[in-house]
Design a protein around this motif. Structure first.
Motif, short mmCIF file in Angstrom:
data_model
loop_
_atom_site.label_atom_id
_atom_site.label_comp_id
_atom_site.label_asym_id
_atom_site.label_seq_id
_atom_site.Cartn_x
_atom_site.Cartn_y
_atom_site.Cartn_z
N CYS A 122 1.33 105.46 31.72
CA CYS A 122 2.41 106.35 32.12
C CYS A 122 3.03 107.02 30.89
O CYS A 122 3.42 106.34 29.95
CB CYS A 122 3.49 105.56 32.88
SG CYS A 122 4.95 106.54 33.23
N PRO A 123 3.12 108.37 30.89
CA PRO A 123 3.69 109.06 29.71
C PRO A 123 5.20 108.85 29.57
O PRO A 123 5.77 109.13 28.52
CB PRO A 123 3.37 110.53 29.98
CG PRO A 123 3.20 110.64 31.45
CD PRO A 123 2.70 109.29 31.93
N ILE A 124 5.84 108.34 30.62
CA ILE A 124 7.29 108.14 30.57
C ILE A 124 7.64 106.74 30.07
O ILE A 124 8.41 106.57 29.13
CB ILE A 124 7.94 108.34 31.96
CG1 ILE A 124 7.55 109.70 32.56
CG2 ILE A 124 9.46 108.20 31.91
CD1 ILE A 124 8.04 110.92 31.81
N CYS A 125 7.04 105.71 30.70
CA CYS A 125 7.46 104.34 30.36
C CYS A 125 6.33 103.49 29.77
O CYS A 125 6.57 102.38 29.31
CB CYS A 125 8.05 103.65 31.57
SG CYS A 125 6.82 103.17 32.79
N GLY A 126 5.10 104.00 29.78
CA GLY A 126 4.00 103.27 29.15
C GLY A 126 3.32 102.24 30.04
O GLY A 126 2.33 101.64 29.63
N ALA A 127 3.83 102.03 31.26
CA ALA A 127 3.20 101.08 32.17
C ALA A 127 1.83 101.61 32.61
O ALA A 127 1.55 102.80 32.51
CB ALA A 127 4.09 100.84 33.39
N THR A 128 1.00 100.73 33.09
CA THR A 128 -0.34 101.13 33.50
C THR A 128 -0.37 101.46 34.99
O THR A 128 0.08 100.67 35.82
CB THR A 128 -1.34 99.99 33.22
OG1 THR A 128 -1.23 99.67 31.84
CG2 THR A 128 -2.76 100.41 33.52
N CYS A 188 3.11 105.87 38.80
CA CYS A 188 3.48 104.72 37.98
C CYS A 188 4.21 103.67 38.83
O CYS A 188 5.21 103.99 39.48
CB CYS A 188 4.37 105.17 36.83
SG CYS A 188 4.95 103.81 35.83
N PRO A 189 3.73 102.42 38.84
CA PRO A 189 4.35 101.38 39.66
C PRO A 189 5.71 100.95 39.10
O PRO A 189 6.53 100.36 39.81
CB PRO A 189 3.36 100.22 39.60
CG PRO A 189 2.60 100.43 38.33
CD PRO A 189 2.58 101.92 38.09
N SER A 190 5.94 101.29 37.84
CA SER A 190 7.17 100.83 37.20
C SER A 190 8.31 101.84 37.34
O SER A 190 9.41 101.48 37.75
CB SER A 190 6.86 100.54 35.72
OG SER A 190 8.04 100.34 35.01
N CYS A 191 8.05 103.12 37.02
CA CYS A 191 9.15 104.10 37.07
C CYS A 191 8.96 105.16 38.14
O CYS A 191 9.84 105.99 38.37
CB CYS A 191 9.34 104.76 35.70
SG CYS A 191 8.07 105.95 35.28
N GLY A 192 7.81 105.15 38.80
CA GLY A 192 7.61 106.10 39.89
C GLY A 192 7.11 107.47 39.46
O GLY A 192 6.93 108.34 40.30
N TYR A 193 6.88 107.67 38.16
CA TYR A 193 6.39 108.96 37.68
C TYR A 193 5.05 109.30 38.33
O TYR A 193 4.15 108.47 38.41
CB TYR A 193 6.24 108.95 36.16
CG TYR A 193 5.63 110.23 35.61
CD1 TYR A 193 6.39 111.39 35.49
CD2 TYR A 193 4.29 110.27 35.22
CE1 TYR A 193 5.84 112.55 34.99
CE2 TYR A 193 3.73 111.44 34.73
CZ TYR A 193 4.51 112.58 34.61
OH TYR A 193 3.94 113.72 34.13
N ARG A 194 4.94 110.52 38.82
CA ARG A 194 3.75 110.94 39.53
C ARG A 194 3.01 111.98 38.70
O ARG A 194 3.59 112.97 38.27
CB ARG A 194 4.20 111.54 40.84
CG ARG A 194 3.15 111.68 41.88
CD ARG A 194 3.83 112.30 43.10
NE ARG A 194 2.92 113.25 43.71
CZ ARG A 194 2.12 112.94 44.72
NH1 ARG A 194 2.16 111.76 45.26
NH2 ARG A 194 1.29 113.83 45.21
#
Ligand SMILES: [Zn+2]
Length: 168
Positions: free
Chosen positions: A5-11, A34-40
């Motif tokens: 994820c480009p926002i929080c780095g989660a996979t 992103c499962p962590s921050c929801g970034y699509r």
């Protein structure tokens, strides 16, 4: 396939979604949420047509309410230009989509609305003007040109009215 994820780095897991575009051919959508921050993050790739990973430029005149239904494919490498509105949408990774001209105008409207909240004076006036112009176009009372340019050839405006040419 996995993507960071480009926002929080989660996979997040990248999903592949085959997509059929009427009167045009096959496309593939790539979607990662992103499962962590929801970034699509989304992107699109054209699988048929005469693309061959070379630059393509499409141009179409939107002059009636019917034209709002013209389909638009924009990969994250495609830039969108609407000279009449002074709008220029630069390519951005993770922001590919398949929509209609109306969908493109909705995105522009949302962006201008958000922007106009933070500006004052002449710029606010200009933003309000653009929103009014968009209303006129949507009602069929004004026309505009829509231009899409994509160095990877993965964007398209799907209409008999659209002019296309291979870029340099
Ligand atoms: Zn994230």
């Amino acid at each position: 396939m996995e993507e960071k994820c480009p926002i929080c780095g989660a996979t997040s897991t990248l999903q592949f979604l085959p997509y059929k575009i009427p009167y045009f051919g096959d496309a593939m959508m790539f979607i990662a949420v992103c499962p962590s921050c929801g970034y699509r993050s989304t992107d699109v790739m054209l699988l048929s047509g005469d693309r061959g990973s070379r630059r393509k430029r499409y141009e179409v005149e939107i002059s009636s309410v019917d034209d709002l239904n013209i389909r638009v494919v924009r990969s994250s490498f495609g830039s969108i230009e609407i000279p009449e509105l002074g709008v220029n949408v630069e390519p951005r990774r993770g922001e590919g989509f398949i929509t209609t001209v109306e969908g493109v105008l909705k995105r522009v409207e949302d962006a201008v609305r958000m922007l106009s909240r933070d500006v004052k004076g002449a710029r606010k006036k200009r933003a309000e003007q653009v929103l009014m112009q968009i209303d006129d176009i949507k009602a069929g009372n004004a026309s505009m040109k829509l231009i899409i340019d994509d160095p990877t050839g993965n964007s398209a405006i799907i209409s008999d009215k659209a002019e296309t040419r291979d870029g340099e």
